[in-house]
Enzyme design. Structure first.
Site, mmCIF file in Angstrom:
data_model
loop_
_atom_site.group_PDB
_atom_site.id
_atom_site.type_symbol
_atom_site.label_atom_id
_atom_site.label_comp_id
_atom_site.label_asym_id
_atom_site.label_seq_id
_atom_site.Cartn_x
_atom_site.Cartn_y
_atom_site.Cartn_z
ATOM 1 N N HIS A 79 33.939 40.912 46.296
ATOM 2 C CA HIS A 79 33.819 41.576 44.990
ATOM 3 C C HIS A 79 32.541 42.417 44.960
ATOM 4 O O HIS A 79 31.503 41.969 44.475
ATOM 5 C CB HIS A 79 33.793 40.515 43.893
ATOM 6 C CG HIS A 79 33.527 41.022 42.507
ATOM 7 N ND1 HIS A 79 33.832 42.305 42.095
ATOM 8 C CD2 HIS A 79 32.972 40.404 41.416
ATOM 9 C CE1 HIS A 79 33.470 42.452 40.827
ATOM 10 N NE2 HIS A 79 32.950 41.320 40.405
ATOM 11 N N CYS A 102 31.343 44.372 35.880
ATOM 12 C CA CYS A 102 32.298 44.289 36.996
ATOM 13 C C CYS A 102 33.461 45.256 36.849
ATOM 14 O O CYS A 102 34.113 45.601 37.828
ATOM 15 C CB CYS A 102 32.824 42.868 37.147
ATOM 16 S SG CYS A 102 31.559 41.676 37.638
ATOM 17 N N GLY A 160 31.008 41.508 32.267
ATOM 18 C CA GLY A 160 29.857 41.004 31.545
ATOM 19 C C GLY A 160 29.895 41.401 30.080
ATOM 20 O O GLY A 160 30.347 42.485 29.724
ATOM 21 N N CYS A 165 37.619 40.517 34.404
ATOM 22 C CA CYS A 165 36.600 40.095 33.441
ATOM 23 C C CYS A 165 35.328 40.887 33.677
ATOM 24 O O CYS A 165 35.042 41.313 34.794
ATOM 25 C CB CYS A 165 36.342 38.593 33.564
ATOM 26 S SG CYS A 165 35.883 38.046 35.207
#
Length: 381
Positions: A337, A89, A369, A367
């Site tokens: 997102h 992300c 992965g 945040c």
């Protein structure tokens, strides 16, 4: 060390699932943003040395180095190279870091940092599904299993674990989600996003916000896990979108008569527990503030990606941040997102909000992965 300046930032509106951007090829989506960035900054595109683009699902229409393909699709010079990166992300926030580091090192003067994701065309998990169909254990090999076992590793479990660790109730999450929609709706109604958006395919505004949402409606939804507290309403939306930022050296600013809008003050990156997965923005922010010699009270605007409501809520608790300064115009719960595009989109929002309000310092984090997080601190000029 040389300074790195942000001289331009633009984004598409963020389209919702099956919305107005769902039929736009991801290469064209990214090309539209790149072209708008060049037009708005007035820079000679032949002077751009690299295009670093974040994209998570590099599969199908988003494969074959979409950074290079998007630049060419925009009709821009063949002499500019392009590379596509994946830090989950945080992919296009990492693009900004790599671009800034190229400039700070003195080896580059003009670099585009960008990101794109069409989750409508290339669904989340597409590349994983392809591997599983080949019979390949994915994404974790034996070394991972030896270290962490065969427990569930997912963002959904991570979000639930965070709720337990930080004592966050379903009501806490839903109040936060409701506020995200209200802030986003207000920002759109007041035209806060107009200057940062390059309309495409007839879409002029972000499609995700639901101003008519109520706490009663949110409370009626089923949880994603039978014994959990997370619902679709307290999670980020599946979205389509792209963003692009132009990073320049002092020499490039002078040579191309550009206007520096912000100085990149600090870049930080850290890893955390990959099982919890979503907690790294907390230690990453603490590290970035320490390196910058700043406190959380010095930060005027924070953009932290609302992958799930517990991410910003736990971050606010741990950092002691003022909630009014965090995602002041709503976040991914309301605005969406688009994975690899979100980092560049958040930076575009952050820069414009600092300019709108006259704030000095802005902080962006998200945040990622694998239990990772980037933090970028900028100073408005």
């Amino acid at each position: 060390m040389a300074e790195a300046y942000i001289v331009g930032a633009v984004r598409t509106p963020v389209g919702k699932k099956k919305g107005g951007l769902s039929t736009v090829h991801p290469t064209d989506l990214a090309a539209h943003t790149l072209k708008a960035l060049i037009e708005r900054t007035g820079v000679d595109p032949a002077a751009v040395e690299d295009v670093i683009m974040g994209c998570v699902m590099q599969f199908g229409p988003q494969s074959m180095d979409i950074a290079r393909n998007a630049w060419l699709s925009a009709g821009l010079p063949e002499t500019t190279a392009g590379v596509t990166i994946d830090r989950q992300c945080g992919s296009s926030q990492q693009s900004i870091h790599f671009a800034a580091q190229g400039v700070m090192s003195g080896t580059q003067d003009l670099v585009v940092a960008a990101g794109v994701e069409s989750m409508s065309i290339v669904p989340m998990g597409s590349s994983i599904t392809a591997a599983l169909e080949k019979g390949m254990p994915f994404p974790f090999g034996q070394g991972w299993v030896d270290r962490y076992g065969k427990q569930e590793i997912s963002q959904f479990r991570g979000a639930e674990l965070m709720c337990k660790k930080w004592d966050l109730s379903r009501e806490d999450l839903e109040k936060f989600a409701y506020e995200s929609h209200q802030r986003a709706a207000k920002a759109i109604a007041n035209g806060y996003f107009k200057d940062q958006i390059a309309p495409i395919n007839g879409v002029e505004d972000d499609e995700g916000p639901r101003p008519d949402s109520t706490l009663e409606k949110l409370a009626s939804l089923k949880t994603l896990k039978e014994d959990g507290v997370i619902t679709a309403a307290t999670s980020s939306q599946i979205s389509d979108g792209s963003g692009a930022v132009l990073i320049a050296s002092e020499a490039a600013v002078k040579a191309h008569n550009l206007t520096p809008r912000a100085r990149i003050t600090q870049l930080a990156l850290i890893g955390d527990d990959p099982v919890y997965m979503l907690t790294a923005p907390i230690p990453a922010t603490q590290l970035a503030l320490k390196k910058a010699g700043l406190s959380i009270d010095d930060i005027d605007v924070t953009e932290i990606n609302e992958a799930f409501a517990p991410v910003p809520l736990a971050w606010i608790k741990e950092l002691g941040a003022d909630p009014a300064k965090v995602n002041p115009n709503g976040g991914a719960i309301a605005l969406g997102h688009p994975l690899g595009g979100t980092g560049a989109i958040l930076m575009t929002k952050l820069l414009h909000e600092l300019e709108r309000t006259g704030g000095r310092y802005g902080l962006q984090t998200m945040c990622e992965g694998g239990g990772q997080a980037n933090v970028t601190i900028i100073e408005r000029l």
